[in-house]
Design a protein around this motif. Structure first.
Motif, PDB file in Angstrom:
ATOM      1  N   LYS A 127      26.533 -24.545  -4.849  1.00 32.90           N
ATOM      2  CA  LYS A 127      27.148 -23.784  -3.754  1.00 32.90           C
ATOM      3  C   LYS A 127      26.113 -23.022  -2.926  1.00 32.90           C
ATOM      4  CE  LYS A 127      29.432 -20.329  -4.923  1.00 32.90           C
ATOM      5  NZ  LYS A 127      30.214 -19.494  -5.797  1.00 32.90           N
ATOM      6  N   GLN A 165      33.777 -21.022   4.084  1.00 27.51           N
ATOM      7  CA  GLN A 165      35.093 -20.925   3.462  1.00 27.51           C
ATOM      8  C   GLN A 165      35.516 -22.281   2.886  1.00 27.51           C
ATOM      9  OE1 GLN A 165      36.638 -18.253   2.619  1.00 27.51           O
ATOM     10  NE2 GLN A 165      38.160 -19.613   1.676  1.00 27.51           N
ATOM     11  N   ARG A 168      33.606 -22.892  -0.272  1.00 27.56           N
ATOM     12  CA  ARG A 168      34.161 -22.061  -1.343  1.00 27.56           C
ATOM     13  C   ARG A 168      35.444 -22.665  -1.882  1.00 27.56           C
ATOM     14  NH1 ARG A 168      34.159 -17.489   2.004  1.00 27.56           N
ATOM     15  NH2 ARG A 168      31.953 -16.970   2.168  1.00 27.56           N
ATOM     16  N   SER A 169      36.337 -23.097  -0.969  1.00 31.82           N
ATOM     17  CA  SER A 169      37.632 -23.588  -1.448  1.00 31.82           C
ATOM     18  C   SER A 169      37.464 -24.894  -2.232  1.00 31.82           C
ATOM     19  CB  SER A 169      38.623 -23.754  -0.289  1.00 31.82           C
ATOM     20  OG  SER A 169      38.209 -24.787   0.562  1.00 31.82           O
ATOM     21  N   GLU A 172      34.669 -23.622  -5.516  1.00 29.40           N
ATOM     22  CA  GLU A 172      35.105 -22.532  -6.400  1.00 29.40           C
ATOM     23  C   GLU A 172      36.577 -22.683  -6.748  1.00 29.40           C
ATOM     24  OE1 GLU A 172      34.572 -18.610  -4.733  1.00 29.40           O
ATOM     25  OE2 GLU A 172      32.392 -18.833  -4.813  1.00 29.40           O
ATOM     26  N   ASP A 173      37.416 -22.793  -5.704  1.00 30.25           N
ATOM     27  CA  ASP A 173      38.862 -22.812  -5.937  1.00 30.25           C
ATOM     28  C   ASP A 173      39.357 -24.212  -6.302  1.00 30.25           C
ATOM     29  OD1 ASP A 173      38.431 -20.275  -5.037  1.00 30.25           O
ATOM     30  OD2 ASP A 173      39.221 -20.638  -3.020  1.00 30.25           O
ATOM     31  N   LYS A 174      38.502 -25.212  -6.137  1.00 33.85           N
ATOM     32  CA  LYS A 174      38.843 -26.595  -6.519  1.00 33.85           C
ATOM     33  C   LYS A 174      40.159 -27.054  -5.901  1.00 33.85           C
ATOM     34  CE  LYS A 174      35.599 -27.127  -9.883  1.00 33.85           C
ATOM     35  NZ  LYS A 174      34.432 -27.877  -9.475  1.00 33.85           N
ATOM     36  N   VAL A 175      40.344 -26.790  -4.595  1.00 34.76           N
ATOM     37  CA  VAL A 175      41.609 -27.176  -3.973  1.00 34.76           C
ATOM     38  C   VAL A 175      41.793 -28.697  -3.951  1.00 34.76           C
ATOM     39  CG1 VAL A 175      42.003 -25.114  -2.572  1.00 34.76           C
ATOM     40  CG2 VAL A 175      40.645 -26.976  -1.637  1.00 34.76           C
TER      41      VAL A 175
END
Ligand code: AMP
Ligand code: GLY
Length: 423
Positions: A127, A165, A168-169, A172-175
């Motif tokens: 990241k 963003q 990150r999504s 990190e957020d593994k969308v």
């Protein structure tokens, strides 16, 4: 001959209607198929598109002579490898070649290594390294999840903050789940988009008639991205000069590159192109026919589809005629209102006989002999004509004969192409 088609959308319906024209075809099974396809093939709803062991069993039990694997998932999972090993010849690439769609990092690295024009890019699994790259490359930029993300893993970021963003999504957020643990960040390209599907046996590549998808849900390309709300063919931005350049700089180099990598590609290789001010560049490869591109391309094919498909399997494409009509086609998709987000289903579908003859059904099921809506994109209606304006008019006339509650369609399919023809 006994055929089997894996998949269950409008694309598969269009393939089946084209395959049926061959007089040697006795029966076509579609796994799983859908309620609309059931008018043209024997559907097997119990066997899903990803259930490869069951597909192999079914093919053996029904003495299948040839199988068409249409969607990306079974191709990436090795359906062609498994069926071929079981003695069933197939249309479509083996898993090691299907990776050209399944991994964006693979396809981008392939293009870099073989000098195939595409957007500049870097691949990241870290990241902080991705953030550092974004800081060094400000402005509009594109962030993509590496794996298959149902066409949704692409973020066109207008600013560096939007791009951060997106990273990150994904990371990190593994969308997009594991698809996002590796991201590709690439240059933002501009220009009209063209879809070119091609037949290839790994040596010879024969482009089909070009087409234009309409991916956004709303008129004038507003609203969310969808699987495709309509298509036209041919695409006016794909001029003869552009076609020649694509053959030299993109199509042949890609086929040769795949062979050189020990990943000979057979089947349909779909080139998603952008015609930039610096020439045509690859936006994406797909290892399969597009949906709803197929619904405008195959109705314009004058040669026998089964013969051409078998030639890609047998390596005899150079000796096979692949002819398209000089006319035009337009496919208008009718969807459930709310798609690509939440929508209701289960509404009865009615249409005139003429519309039904031109319909390729995607999201429908049969219940007590009645056809009910069962998906976001319910069906597409395709018209062919001598010219594009006539094809568009006719596709809308026929679509107006399709009815179900909460039906929704774009009213401007083909308008951008018409404008390009006028300019
Ligand atoms: P993809 O899933 O890679 O086909 O991307 C989906 C859509 O995003 C494409 O059809 C383009 O409209 C857009 N897109 C993808 N990559 C780029 C790029 N590098 N520059 C501009 N638009 C892009
Ligand atoms: N219509 C775009 C695709 O099939 O990927």
């Amino acid at each position: 001959m006994k055929l089997m088609v894996i998949g269950g959308g409008g694309r598969e319906h269009a393939m089946i209607k084209a395959l049926k024209k061959n007089p040697d075809v006795e029966v076509i099974y579609c796994l799983p198929g859908n309620g609309g396809i059931a008018a043209d093939a024997v559907c097997v709803p119990e066997i899903g598109a990803k259930d490869i062991p069951a597909q192999v069993e079914f093919a053996k039990a029904h003495a299948i002579d040839y199988c068409v694997v249409a969607p990306d998932d079974p191709l990436a999972l090795g359906a062609v490898d498994a069926l071929t090993a079981a003695g069933v010849p197939c249309f479509g690439p083996e898993a090691k070649a299907a990776v050209i769609e399944a991994s964006k990092a693979f396809s981008k690295d392939l293009m870099k290594k073989y000098h195939i024009p595409t957007a500049r890019y870097e691949t990241f699994t870290d990241k902080e390294a991705a953030f550092a790259y974004l800081d060094a490359n400000p402005g509009p930029i594109v962030v993509k999840a590496d794996g298959l993300a149902l066409g949704k893993g692409v973020i066109l970021a207008r600013t560096t903050e939007e791009a951060r963003q997106a990273v990150r999504s994904m990371m990190e957020d593994k969308v997009f789940g594991e698809s996002g643990s590796k991201v590709v960040i690439e240059e933002f390209l501009t220009g009209p988009e063209v879809s070119v599907l091609s037949f290839t046996d790994g040596e010879t590549v024969i482009p089909m008639v070009s087409s234009m998808d309409h991916k956004r849900s709303g008129d004038n390309d507003t609203g969310l991205n969808t699987g495709g709300m309509g298509t036209i063919a041919p695409n006016p931005y794909y001029t003869e000069a552009v076609a020649r350049e694509c053959m030299e700089t993109i199509f042949l180099p890609t086929i040769r590159a795949m062979k050189a990598e020990g990943r000979t590609f057979k089947g349909c290789l779909y080139f998603g192109l952008m015609i930039t001010p610096n020439g045509p560049k690859v936006i994406e490869y797909n290892c399969r026919f597009g949906d709803p591109e197929t619904q405008v391309v195959l109705p314009l094919l004058e040669s026998d589809l089964l013969t051409v498909m078998q030639a890609t399997t047998n390596g005899t494409l150079a000796d096979t005629e692949v002819k398209f009509s000089d006319g035009a086609a337009c496919c208008v998709v009718t969807a459930s209102r709310g798609y690509p987000e939440a929508y209701e289903k289960g509404f009865p579908i009615t249409m005139s006989e003429e519309a039904a003859a031109h319909a390729y059904v995607a999201g429908a099921k049969l219940s007590d002999g009645k056809l009910l809506t069962n998906g976001g994109r319910v069906l597409g209606v395709t018209a062919t004509a001598a010219t594009l304006p006539e094809a568009i008019k006719e596709a809308y006339r026929l679509s107006d004969e399709v009815h179900f509650d909460n039906a929704y369609r774009r009213s401007d399919i083909g308008q951008r192409a018409l404008k390009a023809l006028e300019d």
